[in-house]
Write a protein that holds these residues in place. Structure first.
Motif, PDB file in Angstrom:
ATOM      1  N   CYS A  16       0.836  -1.219   0.000  1.00 37.98           N
ATOM      2  CA  CYS A  16       0.000   0.000   0.000  1.00 37.98           C
ATOM      3  C   CYS A  16       0.861   1.256   0.000  1.00 37.98           C
ATOM      4  O   CYS A  16       0.568   2.229  -0.708  1.00 37.98           O
ATOM      5  CB  CYS A  16      -0.931  -0.007   1.206  1.00 37.98           C
ATOM      6  SG  CYS A  16      -2.273  -1.200   1.056  1.00 37.98           S
ATOM      7  N   SER A  17       1.931   1.269   0.788  1.00 35.13           N
ATOM      8  CA  SER A  17       2.787   2.460   0.830  1.00 35.13           C
ATOM      9  C   SER A  17       3.506   2.677  -0.501  1.00 35.13           C
ATOM     10  O   SER A  17       3.676   3.815  -0.937  1.00 35.13           O
ATOM     11  CB  SER A  17       3.779   2.368   1.986  1.00 35.13           C
ATOM     12  OG  SER A  17       4.642   1.273   1.813  1.00 35.13           O
ATOM     13  N   ILE A  18       3.912   1.604  -1.172  1.00 38.10           N
ATOM     14  CA  ILE A  18       4.544   1.740  -2.488  1.00 38.10           C
ATOM     15  C   ILE A  18       3.554   2.323  -3.491  1.00 38.10           C
ATOM     16  O   ILE A  18       3.883   3.226  -4.269  1.00 38.10           O
ATOM     17  CB  ILE A  18       5.100   0.387  -2.968  1.00 38.10           C
ATOM     18  CG1 ILE A  18       6.311  -0.007  -2.129  1.00 38.10           C
ATOM     19  CG2 ILE A  18       5.468   0.437  -4.450  1.00 38.10           C
ATOM     20  CD1 ILE A  18       6.822  -1.411  -2.383  1.00 38.10           C
ATOM     21  N   ILE A  19       2.315   1.840  -3.454  1.00 40.90           N
ATOM     22  CA  ILE A  19       1.285   2.370  -4.363  1.00 40.90           C
ATOM     23  C   ILE A  19       1.036   3.849  -4.080  1.00 40.90           C
ATOM     24  O   ILE A  19       0.914   4.658  -5.004  1.00 40.90           O
ATOM     25  CB  ILE A  19      -0.008   1.536  -4.239  1.00 40.90           C
ATOM     26  CG1 ILE A  19       0.214   0.147  -4.838  1.00 40.90           C
ATOM     27  CG2 ILE A  19      -1.179   2.229  -4.923  1.00 40.90           C
ATOM     28  CD1 ILE A  19      -0.914  -0.827  -4.585  1.00 40.90           C
ATOM     29  N   MET A  20       0.971   4.230  -2.805  1.00 38.71           N
ATOM     30  CA  MET A  20       0.743   5.639  -2.470  1.00 38.71           C
ATOM     31  C   MET A  20       1.912   6.525  -2.908  1.00 38.71           C
ATOM     32  O   MET A  20       1.710   7.636  -3.381  1.00 38.71           O
ATOM     33  CB  MET A  20       0.489   5.778  -0.963  1.00 38.71           C
ATOM     34  CG  MET A  20      -0.875   5.252  -0.561  1.00 38.71           C
ATOM     35  SD  MET A  20      -1.411   5.670   1.113  1.00 38.71           S
ATOM     36  CE  MET A  20      -0.080   5.093   2.125  1.00 38.71           C
ATOM     37  N   ILE A  21       3.137   6.028  -2.766  1.00 32.90           N
ATOM     38  CA  ILE A  21       4.304   6.808  -3.213  1.00 32.90           C
ATOM     39  C   ILE A  21       4.267   6.998  -4.727  1.00 32.90           C
ATOM     40  O   ILE A  21       4.508   8.095  -5.242  1.00 32.90           O
ATOM     41  CB  ILE A  21       5.616   6.128  -2.767  1.00 32.90           C
ATOM     42  CG1 ILE A  21       5.772   6.240  -1.247  1.00 32.90           C
ATOM     43  CG2 ILE A  21       6.819   6.733  -3.472  1.00 32.90           C
ATOM     44  CD1 ILE A  21       6.884   5.396  -0.672  1.00 32.90           C
ATOM     45  N   LEU A  22       3.961   5.942  -5.463  1.00 31.86           N
ATOM     46  CA  LEU A  22       3.862   6.049  -6.920  1.00 31.86           C
ATOM     47  C   LEU A  22       2.756   7.016  -7.329  1.00 31.86           C
ATOM     48  O   LEU A  22       2.923   7.824  -8.252  1.00 31.86           O
ATOM     49  CB  LEU A  22       3.635   4.669  -7.543  1.00 31.86           C
ATOM     50  CG  LEU A  22       4.819   3.710  -7.495  1.00 31.86           C
ATOM     51  CD1 LEU A  22       4.410   2.327  -8.000  1.00 31.86           C
ATOM     52  CD2 LEU A  22       5.971   4.255  -8.315  1.00 31.86           C
ATOM     53  N   ALA A  23       1.622   6.947  -6.653  1.00 24.79           N
ATOM     54  CA  ALA A  23       0.520   7.870  -6.955  1.00 24.79           C
ATOM     55  C   ALA A  23       0.930   9.312  -6.672  1.00 24.79           C
ATOM     56  O   ALA A  23       0.624  10.225  -7.448  1.00 24.79           O
ATOM     57  CB  ALA A  23      -0.716   7.493  -6.151  1.00 24.79           C
ATOM     58  N   ALA A  24       1.639   9.528  -5.561  1.00 21.82           N
ATOM     59  CA  ALA A  24       2.088  10.878  -5.215  1.00 21.82           C
ATOM     60  C   ALA A  24       3.065  11.427  -6.250  1.00 21.82           C
ATOM     61  O   ALA A  24       3.122  12.625  -6.505  1.00 21.82           O
ATOM     62  CB  ALA A  24       2.734  10.869  -3.836  1.00 21.82           C
ATOM     63  N   LEU A  25       3.839  10.549  -6.865  1.00 23.88           N
ATOM     64  CA  LEU A  25       4.764  10.981  -7.916  1.00 23.88           C
ATOM     65  C   LEU A  25       4.054  11.235  -9.236  1.00 23.88           C
ATOM     66  O   LEU A  25       4.432  12.129  -9.993  1.00 23.88           O
ATOM     67  CB  LEU A  25       5.865   9.927  -8.113  1.00 23.88           C
ATOM     68  CG  LEU A  25       6.846   9.740  -6.962  1.00 23.88           C
ATOM     69  CD1 LEU A  25       7.758   8.551  -7.233  1.00 23.88           C
ATOM     70  CD2 LEU A  25       7.655  11.000  -6.742  1.00 23.88           C
ATOM     71  N   LEU A  26       3.021  10.461  -9.537  1.00 25.42           N
ATOM     72  CA  LEU A  26       2.342  10.570 -10.829  1.00 25.42           C
ATOM     73  C   LEU A  26       1.312  11.690 -10.895  1.00 25.42           C
ATOM     74  O   LEU A  26       1.144  12.308 -11.944  1.00 25.42           O
ATOM     75  CB  LEU A  26       1.663   9.246 -11.176  1.00 25.42           C
ATOM     76  CG  LEU A  26       2.591   8.109 -11.591  1.00 25.42           C
ATOM     77  CD1 LEU A  26       1.808   6.833 -11.801  1.00 25.42           C
ATOM     78  CD2 LEU A  26       3.342   8.472 -12.863  1.00 25.42           C
TER      79      LEU A  26
END
Length: 195
Positions: A16-26
């Motif tokens: 979940c944290s990896i997905i949130m980091i990727l979303a924050a970057l995109l």
């Protein structure tokens, strides 16, 4: 015997944290791309307007300044049913400000009309730009669509509006369009004025 493996809570939290980091970057990149697309549409709208104004100017030997979009609509140079080019896709004025009269303005000069013949350097002469009228309640002003390159109070409330990443899209008398910062417009001989 078949062993069923389940995710542990720690593994689930890591995913979940990896997905949130990727979303924050995109998300910022997607917003930037959307903003660039709207700016490009705005530049294209201004290019279309300039071509129509040139046709109008050839037919009438002049271009009205204060009510130019009204003149284009009334004379069918821009069909009322297809007037999307008169709107900047980035700027959504409050309802009380009216419609297309508020998104693009024409440079005001001392004369009441522009003439393509009288301009010495059309490639540096700003004709239209993203603009905003800051005092819509002024009964003297009505729905005039112009901007001035000086002042910011009283009768000088019509301003160029830098709404595309701190730049204003600007159309020049020769038909080309650019996205310009306030400093770039000053280099074209336009005093500091942007809102």
């Amino acid at each position: 015997m078949k062993v069923v493996r389940h995710f542990s809570l720690v593994e689930l939290l890591i995913v979940c944290s990896i997905i949130m980091i990727l979303a924050a970057l995109l998300v910022p990149a997607l917003n930037q791309a959307r903003s660039n697309a709207k700016s490009t549409i705005c530049l294209n709208n201004q290019r279309q307007i300039l071509m129509i104004l040139q046709m109008y100017g050839m037919d009438h030997n002049e271009i009205p300044i204060k009510y130019w979009s009204k003149a284009l609509l009334e004379t069918q140079y821009v069909p009322p049913s297809d007037n999307v080019s008169l709107f900047c896709p980035t700027w959504y004025p409050p309802n009380e400000l009216g419609n297309h009269h508020q998104t693009y303005g024409m440079r005001q000069i001392e004369e009441e009309v522009h003439s393509f013949v009288n301009v010495q350097t059309p490639s540096t002469h700003v004709l239209i730009a993203d603009s905003i009228r800051l005092n819509p309640d002024d009964p003297q002003d009505g729905m005039k669509q112009y901007f001035r390159f000086y002042g910011n109070t009283g009768q000088h409330m019509n301003r160029v509006h830098c709404r595309h990443q701190r730049k204003a899209n600007v159309g020049f008398m020769d038909g080309h369009v650019e996205s310009c910062s306030g400093q770039e417009l000053e280099n074209f001989g336009c005093p500091k004025y942007a809102y």
